[in-house]
Design a protein around this motif. Structure first.
Motif, mmCIF file in Angstrom:
data_model
loop_
_atom_site.group_PDB
_atom_site.id
_atom_site.type_symbol
_atom_site.label_atom_id
_atom_site.label_comp_id
_atom_site.label_asym_id
_atom_site.label_seq_id
_atom_site.Cartn_x
_atom_site.Cartn_y
_atom_site.Cartn_z
ATOM 1 N N ALA A 94 0.929 -1.054 0.039
ATOM 2 C CA ALA A 94 0.007 0.053 0.232
ATOM 3 C C ALA A 94 0.842 1.240 0.124
ATOM 4 C CB ALA A 94 -0.860 0.172 1.035
ATOM 5 N N TRP A 95 1.917 1.189 0.740
ATOM 6 C CA TRP A 95 2.697 2.477 0.774
ATOM 7 C C TRP A 95 3.706 2.595 -0.356
ATOM 8 C CZ3 TRP A 95 4.219 6.057 4.853
ATOM 9 C CH2 TRP A 95 3.708 6.132 5.808
ATOM 10 N N LYS A 96 3.868 1.377 -0.695
ATOM 11 C CA LYS A 96 4.945 1.357 -2.325
ATOM 12 C C LYS A 96 3.838 1.903 -3.494
ATOM 13 C CE LYS A 96 9.151 -0.106 -1.686
ATOM 14 N NZ LYS A 96 10.310 0.485 -2.034
ATOM 15 N N GLU B 128 9.428 12.892 0.185
ATOM 16 C CA GLU B 128 9.609 11.423 -0.403
ATOM 17 C C GLU B 128 10.437 10.522 0.646
ATOM 18 O OE1 GLU B 128 11.027 10.864 -4.344
ATOM 19 O OE2 GLU B 128 9.676 12.638 -5.015
ATOM 20 N N ASP B 129 11.231 11.108 1.420
ATOM 21 C CA ASP B 129 12.180 10.427 2.291
ATOM 22 C C ASP B 129 11.413 9.932 3.473
ATOM 23 O OD1 ASP B 129 14.900 9.701 3.415
ATOM 24 O OD2 ASP B 129 14.029 10.878 4.988
ATOM 25 N N GLY B 130 10.246 10.650 3.951
ATOM 26 C CA GLY B 130 9.028 10.303 4.772
ATOM 27 C C GLY B 130 8.712 8.921 4.471
ATOM 28 N N VAL B 131 8.152 8.770 3.246
ATOM 29 C CA VAL B 131 7.571 7.857 2.557
ATOM 30 C C VAL B 131 8.566 6.390 2.554
ATOM 31 C CG1 VAL B 131 6.418 6.849 0.434
ATOM 32 C CG2 VAL B 131 6.134 9.370 1.002
ATOM 33 N N LYS B 132 9.616 6.603 2.311
ATOM 34 C CA LYS B 132 10.762 5.434 2.118
ATOM 35 C C LYS B 132 10.635 4.993 3.550
ATOM 36 C CE LYS B 132 13.140 7.123 -1.807
ATOM 37 N NZ LYS B 132 14.464 7.915 -2.141
ATOM 38 N N LYS B 133 11.011 5.879 4.375
ATOM 39 C CA LYS B 133 11.195 5.444 6.080
ATOM 40 C C LYS B 133 9.948 4.683 6.542
ATOM 41 C CE LYS B 133 14.780 8.313 6.790
ATOM 42 N NZ LYS B 133 15.551 9.403 7.859
ATOM 43 N N GLY B 134 8.584 5.551 6.204
ATOM 44 C CA GLY B 134 7.328 4.970 6.678
ATOM 45 C C GLY B 134 7.268 3.652 6.174
ATOM 46 N N THR B 135 7.452 3.709 4.996
ATOM 47 C CA THR B 135 6.889 1.955 4.433
ATOM 48 C C THR B 135 7.707 1.006 4.990
ATOM 49 O OG1 THR B 135 7.171 3.062 2.010
ATOM 50 C CG2 THR B 135 7.360 0.718 2.472
ATOM 51 N N VAL B 136 8.934 1.077 5.564
ATOM 52 C CA VAL B 136 9.526 0.025 6.427
ATOM 53 C C VAL B 136 9.151 0.235 7.794
ATOM 54 C CG1 VAL B 136 11.693 -0.593 7.582
ATOM 55 C CG2 VAL B 136 11.634 0.306 5.228
ATOM 56 N N ILE B 137 8.676 1.184 8.183
ATOM 57 C CA ILE B 137 8.107 1.258 9.825
ATOM 58 C C ILE B 137 6.782 0.720 10.004
ATOM 59 C CG2 ILE B 137 7.468 2.725 11.671
ATOM 60 C CD1 ILE B 137 9.738 4.830 10.483
ATOM 61 N N SER B 138 6.075 1.013 8.945
ATOM 62 C CA SER B 138 4.770 0.600 9.015
ATOM 63 C C SER B 138 4.473 -0.937 8.708
ATOM 64 C CB SER B 138 3.749 1.281 7.713
ATOM 65 O OG SER B 138 2.500 0.827 7.747
ATOM 66 N N THR B 139 5.463 -1.355 7.966
ATOM 67 C CA THR B 139 5.276 -2.921 7.647
ATOM 68 C C THR B 139 5.889 -3.811 9.064
ATOM 69 O OG1 THR B 139 5.971 -2.503 5.383
ATOM 70 C CG2 THR B 139 6.191 -4.711 6.105
ATOM 71 N N VAL B 140 6.708 -3.027 9.523
ATOM 72 C CA VAL B 140 7.266 -3.804 10.773
ATOM 73 C C VAL B 140 6.099 -3.809 11.836
ATOM 74 C CG1 VAL B 140 8.857 -3.875 12.564
ATOM 75 C CG2 VAL B 140 9.616 -3.394 10.334
ATOM 76 N N PHE B 141 5.477 -2.699 11.908
ATOM 77 C CA PHE B 141 4.417 -2.660 12.987
ATOM 78 C C PHE B 141 3.371 -3.546 12.617
ATOM 79 C CE2 PHE B 141 0.538 -0.603 14.421
ATOM 80 C CZ PHE B 141 1.056 -0.155 15.753
ATOM 81 N N ALA B 142 3.027 -3.541 11.256
ATOM 82 C CA ALA B 142 1.768 -4.501 11.015
ATOM 83 C C ALA B 142 2.196 -5.788 11.128
ATOM 84 C CB ALA B 142 1.380 -4.155 9.585
ATOM 85 N N LEU B 143 3.203 -6.296 11.006
ATOM 86 C CA LEU B 143 3.737 -7.713 10.990
ATOM 87 C C LEU B 143 3.643 -8.032 12.541
ATOM 88 C CD1 LEU B 143 4.899 -10.059 9.580
ATOM 89 C CD2 LEU B 143 7.317 -9.210 10.142
ATOM 90 N N ILE B 144 4.300 -7.110 13.460
ATOM 91 C CA ILE B 144 3.822 -7.352 14.965
ATOM 92 C C ILE B 144 2.735 -7.718 15.306
ATOM 93 C CG2 ILE B 144 4.688 -6.675 17.237
ATOM 94 C CD1 ILE B 144 7.342 -5.381 15.878
ATOM 95 N N ILE B 145 1.706 -6.424 15.047
ATOM 96 C CA ILE B 145 0.639 -6.408 15.422
ATOM 97 C C ILE B 145 -0.396 -7.258 15.054
ATOM 98 C CG2 ILE B 145 -1.473 -4.792 15.803
ATOM 99 C CD1 ILE B 145 0.621 -3.892 17.479
ATOM 100 N N ALA B 146 -0.303 -7.322 13.716
ATOM 101 C CA ALA B 146 -1.384 -8.492 13.074
ATOM 102 C C ALA B 146 -0.859 -10.107 13.195
ATOM 103 C CB ALA B 146 -1.445 -8.214 11.564
ATOM 104 N N GLY B 147 0.360 -9.979 12.763
ATOM 105 C CA GLY B 147 1.087 -11.416 13.164
ATOM 106 C C GLY B 147 0.889 -12.053 14.438
ATOM 107 N N GLY B 148 1.143 -10.927 15.529
ATOM 108 C CA GLY B 148 0.985 -11.412 16.681
ATOM 109 C C GLY B 148 -0.458 -11.773 17.150
ATOM 110 N N ALA B 149 -1.281 -11.085 16.686
ATOM 111 C CA ALA B 149 -2.754 -11.382 17.122
ATOM 112 C C ALA B 149 -3.405 -12.386 16.480
ATOM 113 C CB ALA B 149 -3.621 -10.219 16.407
ATOM 114 N N TYR B 150 -3.003 -12.677 15.221
ATOM 115 C CA TYR B 150 -3.520 -13.969 14.481
ATOM 116 C C TYR B 150 -2.758 -15.238 15.104
ATOM 117 C CZ TYR B 150 -6.368 -11.379 11.473
ATOM 118 O OH TYR B 150 -7.608 -10.784 11.014
#
Length: 494
Positions: A87-89, A263-285
């Protein structure tokens, strides 16, 4: 007493956030998009906390984990890879650039500027108002069983806490307040999920990560005739698509890209958002999948199976009292962040795209529009609270709201960003076909919420086909639009 102290500290912290942000929200642009100056951490946490509400922890995780076992973890991975990283990409930078250049503050304004149609803006605003209301009310639903059966906190009090907290910082500080609050709430969610993962995995019923995975797999192979079937695969795939790709068309999610600074905010935000989602959603499921080690059948309430009891009862058996308080704040945080995102999106749409667009005194004064937006935010939160409290028939639409909104907006929005051949006729075809399919199937099924996921994915697919067919037919008929203003960066306005 410990639980109440933790909850009180959280409420005070959110109120302070609102007061700190008040001066940054003294203009309409500042209130709605934070003057477009958000950094990567704030943007990424804002996206993630708006993405995941309490429903994922209490509803989706418990049901999916019990029904699909370890396959449920694929939903969490899908949320991280498709719902966050991709989505970020695909959307973030293009959305940031276009909305900044054309001074777009809401999704209905996007449709107006892209397709030269005020009627489309009105239609989109009405759709958001109708289907975001039950969706916002559903945000409260993840609290009832956790609060009453686990923490012995009355459901109404927890709901009121959400309404008060969201109302305080959102009405005062607008977009910037939501970013600051979401960052704090994101940290709370990460700590809470980490605690849940550790204590549930180390409980006697699980016996550690390896033993837990092995035990769940054994329970799955014992039901191979149910779990290893095309129907299970279809159900999991539809859940992944609706909760991941479907989020691309949700206004409150896309809105998080409007305020990114560069644009730099987009690049860094992509990584941060993905890691956050992996921990929250992956952990919950993952925790949801372990439910097969705690229950041989779905817990019942009033003689009926109730999947919402699964996670609360697991937490009761595994977490210390203090951490139960942290989990309560986690669930409240997830609810508040999602509710504030929905509210800001919906109310800014109503004030700017419905009222200011038609009432002269608001059109001529941004200060009056700002005041109206603040008032509407308070009213919207109160209305959502009342709908959830009194279990009104409007809640029936809740299960179908995500699929209906994505069915209406995803294709016209995504294709509009990238395909120059996409035109007004095609957008109208997609915007109408998606909701018609979603709601039509819902009516035919008798509003069977168990089928809502499949209906939503079907609506999204039909909308894409309708957009392509409508645009191609209109193009052959000579109805071509000049979209230079939309794609040419030479029109950039700093």
């Amino acid at each position: 007493m410990t639980v109440w102290i933790i909850l009180a500290v959280y409420v005070i912290l959110m109120a302070v956030t609102g007061f700190i942000s008040f001066k940054k929200a003294d203009t309409l642009t500042g209130f709605v998009v934070g003057s477009r100056s958000a950094g990567p951490w704030f943007s990424a946490f804002g996206f993630g906390t708006t993405y995941f509400s309490a429903v994922i922890f209490i509803g989706y995780a418990g049901r999916s984990g019990f029904d699909f076992g370890l396959f449920a973890i694929l939903i969490g991975i899908g949320n991280a890879v498709l719902g966050s990283w991709l989505a970020w990409k695909v959307l973030a930078n293009r959305t940031r650039e276009v909305t900044r250049r054309l001074k777009i503050k809401t999704m209905p304004q996007f449709f107006e500027k892209r397709y030269f149609s005020r009627s489309m803006k009105l239609y989109a605003a009405i759709m958001i108002f109708i289907f975001m209301t039950p969706y916002s009310a559903s945000v409260y639903s993840g609290l009832s069983y956790l609060c009453e059966t686990v923490l012995h906190v009355p459901y109404q009090i927890a709901m009121a806490a959400i309404a008060v907290v969201a109302g305080l910082y959102l009405v005062l500080g607008g977009y910037f307040a939501t970013l600051l609050a979401d960052f704090i709430q994101g940290i709370i969610m990460l700590v809470g999920v980490a605690a849940m993962l550790f204590f549930v995995s180390e409980s006697g019923q699980v016996g550690g990560l390896a033993a837990g995975v092995s035990g769940v797999w054994e329970s799955m192979t014992a039901q191979a005739d149910v779990l290893f079937t095309p129907q299970t695969a279809l159900s999991v795939i539809c859940l992944i698509l609706l909760t991941s790709v479907g989020s691309w068309g949700m206004p409150q999610m896309v809105h998080k890209f409007y305020g990114i600074k560069n644009e730099d905010g987009v690049k860094k935000g992509t990584v941060i958002s993905t890691v956050f989602a992996l921990i929250i959603a992956g952990g919950a499921y993952y925790i949801g999948s372990l439910s097969r080690l705690f229950f041989t059948e779905v817990p019942t309430l009033g003689g009926k199976a109730n999947y919402d009891l699964i996670i609360p009862q697991i937490l009761t058996q595994t977490l210390p009292v203090v951490l139960l308080g942290v989990v309560l704040v986690l669930v409240v945080s997830a609810s508040v962040s999602t509710l504030s995102g929905i509210t800001l999106t919906s109310c800014s749409t109503i004030s700017m795209d419905l009222v200011a667009d038609r009432v002269p005194k608001f059109a001529e004064s941004k200060a009056k529009t700002l005041t109206l937006t603040r008032v509407l935010c308070a009213v919207f939160i109160l209305a959502s609270y009342l709908i959830a409290s009194f279990k009104t028939p409007i809640l029936t639409l809740m299960s179908f709201s995500w699929g209906t909104i994505s069915g209406a907006f995803l294709a016209p929005y995504l294709l509009g960003l990238y395909w120059k051949g996409m035109n007004r006729a095609g957008a109208w075809c997609g915007m109408i076909a998606g909701p018609v399919v979603s709601l039509g199937l819902a009516i035919v099924s008798g509003f069977n919420s168990a089928q809502a996921t499949i209906f939503g994915v079907t609506a999204m697919a039909v909308s894409f086909v309708a957009c392509f067919v409508g645009s191609l037919i209109a193009g052959k008929m000579g109805k071509v639009q000049d979209n230079t203003h939309f794609y040419d960066k030479a029109y950039f306005v700093k």
